[in-house]
Motif scaffolding. Structure first.
Motif, mmCIF file in Angstrom:
data_model
loop_
_atom_site.group_PDB
_atom_site.id
_atom_site.type_symbol
_atom_site.label_atom_id
_atom_site.label_comp_id
_atom_site.label_asym_id
_atom_site.label_seq_id
_atom_site.Cartn_x
_atom_site.Cartn_y
_atom_site.Cartn_z
ATOM 1 N N ASN A 35 0.820 -1.577 -0.384
ATOM 2 C CA ASN A 35 0.037 0.080 -0.488
ATOM 3 C C ASN A 35 0.753 1.115 -0.126
ATOM 4 O OD1 ASN A 35 -2.646 -0.631 0.083
ATOM 5 N ND2 ASN A 35 -2.402 -1.723 2.151
ATOM 6 N N GLY A 39 -1.341 2.194 -2.973
ATOM 7 C CA GLY A 39 -2.591 2.956 -2.523
ATOM 8 C C GLY A 39 -2.172 4.022 -2.352
ATOM 9 N N TRP A 100 3.812 5.750 7.520
ATOM 10 C CA TRP A 100 1.864 5.995 7.146
ATOM 11 C C TRP A 100 1.584 6.431 8.610
ATOM 12 C CZ3 TRP A 100 -2.184 3.131 3.636
ATOM 13 C CH2 TRP A 100 -1.455 3.375 2.493
ATOM 14 N N THR A 160 -7.077 -4.139 -0.331
ATOM 15 C CA THR A 160 -7.026 -3.051 0.797
ATOM 16 C C THR A 160 -7.662 -2.006 -0.072
ATOM 17 O OG1 THR A 160 -4.525 -2.612 0.346
ATOM 18 C CG2 THR A 160 -5.727 -4.425 2.550
ATOM 19 N N ILE A 164 -9.507 1.032 2.573
ATOM 20 C CA ILE A 164 -9.145 2.338 2.171
ATOM 21 C C ILE A 164 -9.610 3.311 1.980
ATOM 22 C CG2 ILE A 164 -7.190 3.327 1.644
ATOM 23 C CD1 ILE A 164 -5.573 1.430 1.974
ATOM 24 N N TYR A 173 -8.778 11.065 5.158
ATOM 25 C CA TYR A 173 -7.377 10.548 4.714
ATOM 26 C C TYR A 173 -6.651 9.844 6.177
ATOM 27 C CZ TYR A 173 -4.915 14.543 4.846
ATOM 28 O OH TYR A 173 -4.016 15.377 5.282
ATOM 29 N N ALA A 176 -6.699 6.843 7.367
ATOM 30 C CA ALA A 176 -7.091 5.541 6.366
ATOM 31 C C ALA A 176 -5.317 5.560 6.864
ATOM 32 C CB ALA A 176 -6.994 5.818 5.380
ATOM 33 N N TYR A 180 -3.765 2.513 8.753
ATOM 34 C CA TYR A 180 -3.811 0.424 7.920
ATOM 35 C C TYR A 180 -1.628 0.937 8.096
ATOM 36 C CZ TYR A 180 -7.192 -0.260 5.697
ATOM 37 O OH TYR A 180 -8.297 -1.142 4.884
#
Length: 438
Positions: A35, A39, A100, A160, A164, A173, A176, A180
């Motif tokens: 991701n 992602g 992240w 995912t 997501i 966001y 998220a 994750y």
């Protein structure tokens, strides 16, 4: 050593220490870290809407991530060759999660760029280790093993992408990113504890992909002209795919079709979400498929077919992409003809330069992806005003050139390299002989 002997040796290692289980663990690690790249495109527009930084400035974070992920892999590969996979992947897990989480708190571009560096280190540790390990465990099936491992990175995000996207829509966001980040970091760290280090012995190769009996160190490899031809080809092909990976969301928005409801297999989703899910499946599927094919018909033959195919798919996306279903089809074809570079290039690298230093050597070649990432912000500039035609044409031309180069330039140079040390034997994992060590 023939295939039946290889199978007999495999039986000496059981449980998580068998080479097939080690391959599976590597695939899971790759899926969890995917991701960070695949992602990303979901977050670009929400971040811009929230902070008004401008998409080119936000996409610079993606380029920083890719450069950090790729250009540090040679160091991470050296650490793997020296200390084994476990500590390197564990460190990568911490960085992957932290990057992240930091994204979720980023209120300025410098913080976003710092998070990209941390995330890049994490992704590089995981990616370089798992691919390098696969090359060492499976010298007799390098294309397939590298392809299956890389498939985790390509297809892992497919699972995912939808949750997501839904979390971004429902909770923002930032939430998220945070959620994750924790899932990815904790999951990879646990799996890292199960990784073990293979030790080399010898095995015969197939006629389609003979390999040097000489184990070139990274320093020795860098002195060979054929490596730089391989590196240039990697840059050319990766640049087109990275443009599509990072810019697919903005392209769909500029085409005015991103939010159109699309029904497929009984599910109705916004076009962009549906396309990204399909693209990630295609991106993952092509890696073991083309790796397996390249084991049978040769690396250069496979390269020529799929690289030219990618160029044609990019032109199709330019010509017909304003139609929603054509957009999904050609975008999927781009990913289908692009994702295999992450199985074929490390496989041919190990074929040419041996298995002993495979992690470090493949990691050095992998820096070409970072070089290619420098072109991603240029794509945003070229596409100013929603005109993506220049981007598609440039990407298609360089990709087709790479495909032709595989047969006309790389193949003869590889044969000359092989002639310098009769191509027959390469290292095989110790578990195929008498067990493994952690």
């Amino acid at each position: 050593m023939n295939s039946s002997q290889i199978s007999a040796h495999n039986q000496s290692a059981t449980g998580y220490k068998s080479r097939w289980m080690q391959l599976f663990i590597g695939i899971l690690c790759m899926g969890l870290v995917a991701n960070l790249q695949y992602g990303w495109t979901l977050f670009v527009t929400p971040m811009n809407d929230a902070h008004h930084w401008g998409k080119p400035a936000i996409q610079l974070a993606f380029s920083i991530f890719i450069v950090t992920e790729t250009w540090l892999v040679p160091i991470e590969g050296w650490l793997v060759d020296k200390f084994g996979p476990r500590p390197v992947v564990a460190g990568g897990a911490i960085c992957a999660g932290l990057g992240w989480i930091l994204n979720s708190y980023a209120s300025s571009l410098p913080v976003l760029y710092l998070a990209a560096v941390i995330s890049g280190i994490g992704a590089g540790c995981v990616y370089g280790t798992c691919v390098g390990n696969a090359l060492k465990w499976f010298p007799d099936r390098r294309g397939l093993a590298a392809g299956l491992t890389a498939a985790g990175f390509g297809a892992g995000a497919a699972i995912t992408i939808i949750p997501i996207a839904n979390m971004i829509k429902d909770a923002g966001y930032q939430h998220a990113f945070f959620t994750y980040g924790i899932i990815q970091g904790v999951g990879i760290f646990i799996l890292a504890m199960l990784l073990v280090k293979p030790v080399a012995t010898k095995v015969a190769m197939t006629k389609a992909n003979s390999a040097s009996k000489v184990d070139y160190s990274t320093k020795q490899m860098l002195k060979t002209p054929v490596f730089w031809v391989l590196y240039t080809m990697f840059v050319l092909v990766a640049s087109g795919g990275l443009m599509a990976t990072a810019q697919l969301g903005p392209i769909a928005n500029d085409f005015g079709i991103a939010s159109l409801p699309i029904t497929l297999f009984g599910a109705t989703l916004p076009l962009l979400t549906m396309a990204l899910s399909i693209d990630n499946v295609a991106n993952g599927f092509t890696r073991p498929l083309c790796g397996f094919v390249s084991d049978k018909i040769g690396r250069e033959n496979t390269m020529a077919i799929v690289f030219v195919g990618e160029g044609l798919a990019l032109l199709g996306l330019m010509k017909f992409g304003h139609d929603p279903y054509a957009f999904m089809i050609f975008a999927a074809l781009v990913f289908l003809c692009w994702g295999e570079i992450f199985s074929i290039f490390p496989a041919i690298c190990a074929d040419m330069f041996g298995s002993k230093f495979a992690a470090g050597n493949a990691g050095t070649l992998y820096t070409a992806k970072g070089t290619a990432a420098l072109l991603v912000p240029l794509a945003s500039v070229l596409a100013t005003g929603g005109n993506w035609s220049r981007v598609f044409v440039v990407a298609a031309i360089i990709t087709i050139v790479a495909g032709l180069s595989a047969k006309l330039i790389l193949s003869p140079m590889r044969k000359r390299l092989a002639a310098n040390g009769a191509a027959v034997d390469v290292p095989l994992a110790a578990s195929d002989r008498k067990g493994v060590t952690a």
